[in-house]
Design a protein around this motif. Structure first.
Motif, PDB file in Angstrom:
ATOM      1  N   LEU A  54       0.835  -1.187   0.000  1.00 30.64           N
ATOM      2  CA  LEU A  54       0.000   0.000   0.000  1.00 30.64           C
ATOM      3  C   LEU A  54       0.880   1.251   0.000  1.00 30.64           C
ATOM      4  O   LEU A  54       1.772   1.392   0.832  1.00 30.64           O
ATOM      5  CB  LEU A  54      -0.922   0.006   1.212  1.00 30.64           C
ATOM      6  CG  LEU A  54      -1.926  -1.141   1.274  1.00 30.64           C
ATOM      7  CD1 LEU A  54      -2.722  -1.077   2.561  1.00 30.64           C
ATOM      8  CD2 LEU A  54      -2.852  -1.104   0.073  1.00 30.64           C
ATOM      9  N   ARG A  55       0.625   2.139  -0.924  1.00 31.87           N
ATOM     10  CA  ARG A  55       1.392   3.389  -1.051  1.00 31.87           C
ATOM     11  C   ARG A  55       0.411   4.549  -1.209  1.00 31.87           C
ATOM     12  O   ARG A  55      -0.748   4.362  -1.542  1.00 31.87           O
ATOM     13  CB  ARG A  55       2.308   3.347  -2.272  1.00 31.87           C
ATOM     14  CG  ARG A  55       3.254   2.176  -2.326  1.00 31.87           C
ATOM     15  CD  ARG A  55       4.383   2.346  -1.380  1.00 31.87           C
ATOM     16  NE  ARG A  55       5.357   1.277  -1.596  1.00 31.87           N
ATOM     17  CZ  ARG A  55       6.355   1.069  -0.822  1.00 31.87           C
ATOM     18  NH1 ARG A  55       6.542   1.829   0.236  1.00 31.87           N
ATOM     19  NH2 ARG A  55       7.193   0.092  -1.059  1.00 31.87           N
ATOM     20  N   ARG A  56       0.918   5.746  -1.008  1.00 32.06           N
ATOM     21  CA  ARG A  56       0.085   6.947  -1.155  1.00 32.06           C
ATOM     22  C   ARG A  56       0.005   7.420  -2.604  1.00 32.06           C
ATOM     23  O   ARG A  56      -0.827   8.241  -2.937  1.00 32.06           O
ATOM     24  CB  ARG A  56       0.605   8.062  -0.266  1.00 32.06           C
ATOM     25  CG  ARG A  56       0.423   7.739   1.198  1.00 32.06           C
ATOM     26  CD  ARG A  56       0.873   8.893   2.046  1.00 32.06           C
ATOM     27  NE  ARG A  56       0.777   8.536   3.442  1.00 32.06           N
ATOM     28  CZ  ARG A  56      -0.174   8.952   4.243  1.00 32.06           C
ATOM     29  NH1 ARG A  56      -1.112   9.749   3.788  1.00 32.06           N
ATOM     30  NH2 ARG A  56      -0.185   8.595   5.494  1.00 32.06           N
ATOM     31  N   SER A  59       3.497   6.435  -8.165  1.00 35.06           N
ATOM     32  CA  SER A  59       4.930   6.612  -8.444  1.00 35.06           C
ATOM     33  C   SER A  59       5.797   5.985  -7.355  1.00 35.06           C
ATOM     34  O   SER A  59       6.920   5.570  -7.624  1.00 35.06           O
ATOM     35  CB  SER A  59       5.260   8.092  -8.612  1.00 35.06           C
ATOM     36  OG  SER A  59       4.982   8.806  -7.427  1.00 35.06           O
ATOM     37  N   LEU A  60       5.294   5.892  -6.144  1.00 31.56           N
ATOM     38  CA  LEU A  60       6.049   5.257  -5.068  1.00 31.56           C
ATOM     39  C   LEU A  60       6.088   3.741  -5.209  1.00 31.56           C
ATOM     40  O   LEU A  60       6.915   3.076  -4.595  1.00 31.56           O
ATOM     41  CB  LEU A  60       5.461   5.627  -3.703  1.00 31.56           C
ATOM     42  CG  LEU A  60       5.567   7.099  -3.307  1.00 31.56           C
ATOM     43  CD1 LEU A  60       4.832   7.347  -2.003  1.00 31.56           C
ATOM     44  CD2 LEU A  60       7.019   7.538  -3.208  1.00 31.56           C
ATOM     45  N   PRO A  65       8.100  -4.953  -5.335  1.00 31.67           N
ATOM     46  CA  PRO A  65       8.131  -6.323  -5.859  1.00 31.67           C
ATOM     47  C   PRO A  65       6.744  -6.792  -6.278  1.00 31.67           C
ATOM     48  O   PRO A  65       5.726  -6.242  -5.853  1.00 31.67           O
ATOM     49  CB  PRO A  65       8.646  -7.137  -4.665  1.00 31.67           C
ATOM     50  CG  PRO A  65       8.294  -6.326  -3.475  1.00 31.67           C
ATOM     51  CD  PRO A  65       8.329  -4.895  -3.902  1.00 31.67           C
ATOM     52  N   LEU A  66       6.735  -7.813  -7.108  1.00 30.05           N
ATOM     53  CA  LEU A  66       5.479  -8.371  -7.616  1.00 30.05           C
ATOM     54  C   LEU A  66       5.036  -9.566  -6.790  1.00 30.05           C
ATOM     55  O   LEU A  66       5.855 -10.318  -6.257  1.00 30.05           O
ATOM     56  CB  LEU A  66       5.649  -8.832  -9.064  1.00 30.05           C
ATOM     57  CG  LEU A  66       5.991  -7.771 -10.097  1.00 30.05           C
ATOM     58  CD1 LEU A  66       6.267  -8.429 -11.440  1.00 30.05           C
ATOM     59  CD2 LEU A  66       4.889  -6.757 -10.216  1.00 30.05           C
ATOM     60  N   THR A  67       3.729  -9.734  -6.724  1.00 33.17           N
ATOM     61  CA  THR A  67       3.113 -10.950  -6.219  1.00 33.17           C
ATOM     62  C   THR A  67       2.383 -11.572  -7.397  1.00 33.17           C
ATOM     63  O   THR A  67       1.586 -10.902  -8.052  1.00 33.17           O
ATOM     64  CB  THR A  67       2.126 -10.647  -5.082  1.00 33.17           C
ATOM     65  OG1 THR A  67       2.850 -10.145  -3.961  1.00 33.17           O
ATOM     66  CG2 THR A  67       1.362 -11.885  -4.667  1.00 33.17           C
ATOM     67  N   GLU A  87       7.091   3.479 -16.945  1.00 33.71           N
ATOM     68  CA  GLU A  87       5.903   4.115 -16.362  1.00 33.71           C
ATOM     69  C   GLU A  87       5.927   5.639 -16.378  1.00 33.71           C
ATOM     70  O   GLU A  87       5.065   6.277 -15.789  1.00 33.71           O
ATOM     71  CB  GLU A  87       5.668   3.631 -14.928  1.00 33.71           C
ATOM     72  CG  GLU A  87       5.394   2.159 -14.815  1.00 33.71           C
ATOM     73  CD  GLU A  87       5.117   1.708 -13.395  1.00 33.71           C
ATOM     74  OE1 GLU A  87       4.705   2.537 -12.555  1.00 33.71           O
ATOM     75  OE2 GLU A  87       5.301   0.514 -13.120  1.00 33.71           O
ATOM     76  N   THR A  88       6.890   6.255 -17.040  1.00 33.49           N
ATOM     77  CA  THR A  88       6.938   7.717 -17.074  1.00 33.49           C
ATOM     78  C   THR A  88       7.041   8.285 -18.479  1.00 33.49           C
ATOM     79  O   THR A  88       6.506   9.346 -18.751  1.00 33.49           O
ATOM     80  CB  THR A  88       8.125   8.257 -16.244  1.00 33.49           C
ATOM     81  OG1 THR A  88       9.331   7.677 -16.732  1.00 33.49           O
ATOM     82  CG2 THR A  88       7.955   7.924 -14.779  1.00 33.49           C
ATOM     83  N   SER A  89       7.738   7.594 -19.365  1.00 30.58           N
ATOM     84  CA  SER A  89       7.951   8.127 -20.711  1.00 30.58           C
ATOM     85  C   SER A  89       7.100   7.377 -21.732  1.00 30.58           C
ATOM     86  O   SER A  89       6.356   6.462 -21.390  1.00 30.58           O
ATOM     87  CB  SER A  89       9.427   7.998 -21.099  1.00 30.58           C
ATOM     88  OG  SER A  89       9.741   6.642 -21.331  1.00 30.58           O
TER      89      SER A  89
END
Length: 180
Positions: A54-56, A59-60, A65-67, A87-89
């Motif tokens: 869980l992130r705010r 971008s964080l 890691p992947l599940t 994920e940015t360009s």
């Protein structure tokens, strides 16, 4: 809530709990759907890569890691795909300029086979050069839903070598194997 599930489609799993959806004789099943929760079903035979921390902000989560959530079909098989870019360009839209230059994204095919005993990851298009993009994400956990029993051991193989034995837990009630 009554939900239509195709009768010949094999097992379906509730995504949050990974419990198999009870089937009746017809295509309609009753699913618990309180106002505060949206039920999401995962079809047996599919592999869903997820970032579970869980992130705010999104971008964080970039290097999280992947599940791999693996929902086995009736025969114990499943297939899926992992796609990752920066994920940015918009570099993932560009065509490589030379035959040796790789793409700016990765696509990996995931497959669980041999009655749920071997999970493989391979380049989706074998004839293409290695991608230029190299993500730092790792696979932290593999969760297999629909396991009839716990394995005696779980091993990580890279190529033809056994790299190490992995830790795992098995929930007999939910029939879920978690590999770390």
């Amino acid at each position: 809530m009554s939900v239509y599930i195709p009768a010949d489609s094999g097992p379906w799993y509730e995504l949050e709990t990974l419990e198999e959806t009870p089937r009746s004789s017809g295509p309609m099943v009753e699913i618990h759907a309180p106002l505060e929760k949206i039920p999401v079903l995962l079809r047996g035979g599919s592999i869903l890569p997820r970032k579970m921390r869980l992130r705010r902000s999104a971008s964080l989560m970039f290097y999280d890691p992947l599940t791999l959530v693996v929902a086995q079909d009736a025969a114990g098989n499943a297939n899926g795909m992992v796609y990752m870019d920066d994920e940015t360009s918009l570099l993932h839209l560009e065509t490589p300029t030379t035959a040796t230059a790789g793409k700016n994204f990765i696509e990996r095919a995931l497959s669980l086979s041999l009655q749920g005993t071997v999970l493989t990851c391979s380049q989706l298009h074998e004839d293409e050069p290695a991608p230029a993009y190299r993500p730092r994400n790792t696979v932290e956990r593999i969760i297999l839903a629909g396991r009839s029993h716990a394995p005696s051991k779980v091993e990580l193989h890279v190529g033809t070598h056994v790299n190490r034995e992995l830790k795992f837990t098995y929930d007999r009630v939910k029939r879920v194997l978690t590999i770390k």
